[in-house]
Design a protein around this motif. Structure first.
Motif, short mmCIF file in Angstrom:
data_model
loop_
_atom_site.label_atom_id
_atom_site.label_comp_id
_atom_site.label_asym_id
_atom_site.label_seq_id
_atom_site.Cartn_x
_atom_site.Cartn_y
_atom_site.Cartn_z
N MET A 247 0.84 -1.17 0.00
CA MET A 247 0.00 0.00 0.00
C MET A 247 0.89 1.23 0.00
N HIS A 248 0.56 2.19 -0.85
CA HIS A 248 1.27 3.46 -0.91
C HIS A 248 0.61 4.45 0.05
N VAL A 249 1.39 4.99 0.98
CA VAL A 249 0.86 5.98 1.92
C VAL A 249 1.17 7.37 1.38
N ALA A 250 0.12 8.16 1.19
CA ALA A 250 0.28 9.52 0.68
C ALA A 250 0.34 10.53 1.82
N ASP A 251 -0.45 10.30 2.88
CA ASP A 251 -0.56 11.27 3.97
C ASP A 251 -1.28 10.59 5.13
N THR A 252 -0.66 10.55 6.29
CA THR A 252 -1.28 9.86 7.43
C THR A 252 -2.23 10.74 8.24
N VAL A 253 -2.29 12.03 7.93
CA VAL A 253 -3.18 12.93 8.65
C VAL A 253 -4.63 12.47 8.44
N GLY A 254 -5.33 12.22 9.51
CA GLY A 254 -6.72 11.82 9.45
C GLY A 254 -6.94 10.31 9.43
N ALA A 255 -5.89 9.53 9.24
CA ALA A 255 -6.05 8.07 9.17
C ALA A 255 -6.57 7.50 10.50
N GLY A 256 -6.06 8.00 11.60
CA GLY A 256 -6.54 7.53 12.91
C GLY A 256 -7.97 7.92 13.17
N ASP A 257 -8.35 9.09 12.73
CA ASP A 257 -9.74 9.53 12.87
C ASP A 257 -10.67 8.66 12.04
N GLY A 258 -10.24 8.34 10.82
CA GLY A 258 -11.03 7.45 9.97
C GLY A 258 -11.16 6.06 10.57
N PHE A 259 -10.06 5.56 11.11
CA PHE A 259 -10.06 4.25 11.78
C PHE A 259 -11.08 4.25 12.91
N THR A 260 -11.01 5.27 13.75
CA THR A 260 -11.91 5.36 14.91
C THR A 260 -13.36 5.51 14.49
N ALA A 261 -13.62 6.30 13.47
CA ALA A 261 -14.99 6.49 12.99
C ALA A 261 -15.60 5.17 12.52
N ALA A 262 -14.83 4.40 11.76
CA ALA A 262 -15.34 3.11 11.27
C ALA A 262 -15.53 2.13 12.42
N LEU A 263 -14.61 2.13 13.37
CA LEU A 263 -14.72 1.26 14.53
C LEU A 263 -16.00 1.56 15.31
N ILE A 264 -16.26 2.83 15.57
CA ILE A 264 -17.45 3.22 16.33
C ILE A 264 -18.72 2.94 15.53
N TYR A 265 -18.70 3.21 14.23
CA TYR A 265 -19.86 2.94 13.37
C TYR A 265 -20.30 1.48 13.53
#
Length: 68
Positions: A1-19
């Motif tokens: 996987m190519h990582v372009a920018d990690t900003v927001g990745a943790g927030d996205g992870f948490t949002a999906a987990l809570i959903y």
């Protein structure tokens, strides 16, 4: 996987987990969905990538093992 920018990745992870947690999903489903969302966000530049229904549906459903 190519990582372009990690900003927001943790927030996205948490949002999906809570959903999925709030919908009574299994730990396996929560893990799959959260990792998919975090990875998808990390592949984009910026903390809020453009809405992409194809990838968001894969996160919501957390079905399938293919890379997106």
């Amino acid at each position: 996987m190519h990582v372009a920018d990690t900003v927001g990745a943790g927030d996205g992870f948490t949002a999906a987990l809570i959903y999925h947690y709030l919908r009574g999903a299994s730990v396996s489903t929560m893990n799959e969905a959260a990792n998919r969302m975090g990875a998808w966000v990390a592949r984009q530049v910026g903390a809020t990538p453009p809405r992409d229904e194809f990838h968001l549906e894969k996160v919501r459903s957390a079905i399938g093992q293919e890379e997106f």
